[in-house]
Design a protein around this motif. Structure first.
Motif, PDB file in Angstrom:
ATOM      1  N   ALA A  29       0.813  -1.217   0.000  1.00  0.00           N
ATOM      2  CA  ALA A  29       0.000   0.000   0.000  1.00  0.00           C
ATOM      3  C   ALA A  29       0.845   1.265   0.000  1.00  0.00           C
ATOM      4  O   ALA A  29       0.362   2.333  -0.364  1.00  0.00           O
ATOM      5  CB  ALA A  29      -0.936   0.000   1.205  1.00  0.00           C
ATOM      6  N   GLY A  30       2.104   1.172   0.438  1.00  0.00           N
ATOM      7  CA  GLY A  30       2.970   2.337   0.552  1.00  0.00           C
ATOM      8  C   GLY A  30       3.843   2.225   1.779  1.00  0.00           C
ATOM      9  O   GLY A  30       3.929   1.171   2.411  1.00  0.00           O
ATOM     10  N   LEU A  31       4.472   3.334   2.145  1.00  0.00           N
ATOM     11  CA  LEU A  31       5.342   3.376   3.313  1.00  0.00           C
ATOM     12  C   LEU A  31       4.484   3.517   4.564  1.00  0.00           C
ATOM     13  O   LEU A  31       3.824   4.536   4.756  1.00  0.00           O
ATOM     14  CB  LEU A  31       6.323   4.550   3.211  1.00  0.00           C
ATOM     15  CG  LEU A  31       7.260   4.743   4.393  1.00  0.00           C
ATOM     16  CD1 LEU A  31       8.182   3.535   4.572  1.00  0.00           C
ATOM     17  CD2 LEU A  31       8.054   6.025   4.220  1.00  0.00           C
ATOM     18  N   ARG A  32       4.500   2.510   5.432  1.00  0.00           N
ATOM     19  CA  ARG A  32       3.642   2.478   6.628  1.00  0.00           C
ATOM     20  C   ARG A  32       4.444   2.867   7.859  1.00  0.00           C
ATOM     21  O   ARG A  32       5.523   2.349   8.101  1.00  0.00           O
ATOM     22  CB  ARG A  32       3.081   1.075   6.802  1.00  0.00           C
ATOM     23  CG  ARG A  32       2.427   0.809   8.136  1.00  0.00           C
ATOM     24  CD  ARG A  32       1.113   1.487   8.315  1.00  0.00           C
ATOM     25  NE  ARG A  32       0.077   0.833   7.527  1.00  0.00           N
ATOM     26  CZ  ARG A  32      -1.181   1.254   7.502  1.00  0.00           C
ATOM     27  NH1 ARG A  32      -1.544   2.316   8.199  1.00  0.00           N
ATOM     28  NH2 ARG A  32      -2.071   0.630   6.777  1.00  0.00           N
ATOM     29  N   ARG A  33       3.880   3.828   8.625  1.00  0.00           N
ATOM     30  CA  ARG A  33       4.440   4.254   9.907  1.00  0.00           C
ATOM     31  C   ARG A  33       3.310   4.381  10.914  1.00  0.00           C
ATOM     32  O   ARG A  33       2.158   4.574  10.532  1.00  0.00           O
ATOM     33  CB  ARG A  33       5.139   5.612   9.770  1.00  0.00           C
ATOM     34  CG  ARG A  33       6.321   5.565   8.830  1.00  0.00           C
ATOM     35  CD  ARG A  33       6.827   6.937   8.454  1.00  0.00           C
ATOM     36  NE  ARG A  33       5.821   7.613   7.650  1.00  0.00           N
ATOM     37  CZ  ARG A  33       5.575   8.919   7.682  1.00  0.00           C
ATOM     38  NH1 ARG A  33       6.258   9.706   8.476  1.00  0.00           N
ATOM     39  NH2 ARG A  33       4.653   9.454   6.917  1.00  0.00           N
ATOM     40  N   ILE A  34       3.664   4.291  12.200  1.00  0.00           N
ATOM     41  CA  ILE A  34       2.676   4.481  13.264  1.00  0.00           C
ATOM     42  C   ILE A  34       3.200   5.564  14.194  1.00  0.00           C
ATOM     43  O   ILE A  34       4.270   5.428  14.777  1.00  0.00           O
ATOM     44  CB  ILE A  34       2.413   3.177  14.037  1.00  0.00           C
ATOM     45  CG1 ILE A  34       1.933   2.080  13.079  1.00  0.00           C
ATOM     46  CG2 ILE A  34       1.372   3.431  15.142  1.00  0.00           C
ATOM     47  CD1 ILE A  34       1.851   0.709  13.713  1.00  0.00           C
ATOM     48  N   ALA A  35       2.435   6.654  14.301  1.00  0.00           N
ATOM     49  CA  ALA A  35       2.828   7.799  15.121  1.00  0.00           C
ATOM     50  C   ALA A  35       1.987   7.829  16.397  1.00  0.00           C
ATOM     51  O   ALA A  35       0.769   7.969  16.327  1.00  0.00           O
ATOM     52  CB  ALA A  35       2.630   9.092  14.338  1.00  0.00           C
ATOM     53  N   PRO A  36       2.628   7.680  17.575  1.00  0.00           N
ATOM     54  CA  PRO A  36       1.869   7.697  18.824  1.00  0.00           C
ATOM     55  C   PRO A  36       1.358   9.093  19.180  1.00  0.00           C
ATOM     56  O   PRO A  36       2.088  10.077  19.069  1.00  0.00           O
ATOM     57  CB  PRO A  36       2.862   7.200  19.866  1.00  0.00           C
ATOM     58  CG  PRO A  36       4.208   7.358  19.260  1.00  0.00           C
ATOM     59  CD  PRO A  36       4.044   7.428  17.777  1.00  0.00           C
ATOM     60  N   VAL A  37       0.099   9.142  19.599  1.00  0.00           N
ATOM     61  CA  VAL A  37      -0.502  10.382  20.093  1.00  0.00           C
ATOM     62  C   VAL A  37      -0.442  10.316  21.614  1.00  0.00           C
ATOM     63  O   VAL A  37      -1.006   9.403  22.226  1.00  0.00           O
ATOM     64  CB  VAL A  37      -1.952  10.539  19.594  1.00  0.00           C
ATOM     65  CG1 VAL A  37      -2.597  11.784  20.196  1.00  0.00           C
ATOM     66  CG2 VAL A  37      -1.988  10.603  18.066  1.00  0.00           C
ATOM     67  N   THR A  38       0.256  11.261  22.216  1.00  0.00           N
ATOM     68  CA  THR A  38       0.496  11.218  23.658  1.00  0.00           C
ATOM     69  C   THR A  38      -0.426  12.119  24.465  1.00  0.00           C
ATOM     70  O   THR A  38      -0.415  12.071  25.695  1.00  0.00           O
ATOM     71  CB  THR A  38       1.954  11.599  23.964  1.00  0.00           C
ATOM     72  OG1 THR A  38       2.203  12.906  23.444  1.00  0.00           O
ATOM     73  CG2 THR A  38       2.917  10.594  23.331  1.00  0.00           C
ATOM     74  N   GLY A  39      -1.218  12.939  23.794  1.00  0.00           N
ATOM     75  CA  GLY A  39      -2.129  13.827  24.510  1.00  0.00           C
ATOM     76  C   GLY A  39      -2.712  14.865  23.593  1.00  0.00           C
ATOM     77  O   GLY A  39      -2.618  14.766  22.370  1.00  0.00           O
TER      78      GLY A  39
END
Length: 154
Positions: A29-39
């Motif tokens: 599908a493409g370049l996959r990343r996961i960005a954590p949301v901390t608040g």
């Protein structure tokens, strides 16, 4: 036939830990990343509170240059009700601007378009109306994470 109207729902400000972003890598599908949301926070006429840690943005940078976002968050209202918020959307910019964005540059809002559709779920009676709300929004890039203006439509 009546015209659909939109009403402001809230302004949503997210804090993203970019340094802790997980790189899944290149997928079909493409370049996959996961960005954590901390608040973060949310403020509106009928809805105010905090974004709880533990959410994330499951990002895909597609081969055509579009960044697709898929965010899931838990919100806590000022009166302690919990709300599940999920939204999907896309970040569009010219290739040169996307290259600068990928390197962490803050872009001029005129250089990109960030738009989302959202859903909310809540078990607290006072927020039952959110379970059927049609929600759309636009966003802006900031140094700490996105800032969204969300609206109900209907």
């Amino acid at each position: 036939m009546t015209n659909l109207v939109h009403s402001p729902l809230m302004t949503l400000s997210l804090t993203v830990d970019f340094a802790a972003m997980r790189m899944i890598g290149q997928t079909p599908a493409g370049l996959r990343r996961i960005a954590p949301v901390t608040g973060g926070t949310f403020v509106g006429e009928r809805l105010n509170g905090a974004v709880l840690p533990g959410g994330a943005d499951w990002v895909i940078n597609r081969p055509d240059g579009v960044m697709v976002i898929d965010v899931r968050l838990t919100l806590e209202t000022d009166d302690k009700a919990l709300i599940y918020l999920t939204y999907q959307g896309r970040f569009l910019a010219e290739p040169e601007a996307m290259q600068r964005f990928a390197k962490g540059a803050l872009l001029d809002p005129a250089d990109y378009s960030l738009a989302v559709t959202a859903r909310m779920e809540c078990g607290a009676a006072q927020y039952n109306w959110l379970n059927n709300a049609i929600i759309v929004g636009t966003g802006q890039q900031t140094a700490t994470g996105p800032l969204y203006s969300l609206f109900t439509v209907g």
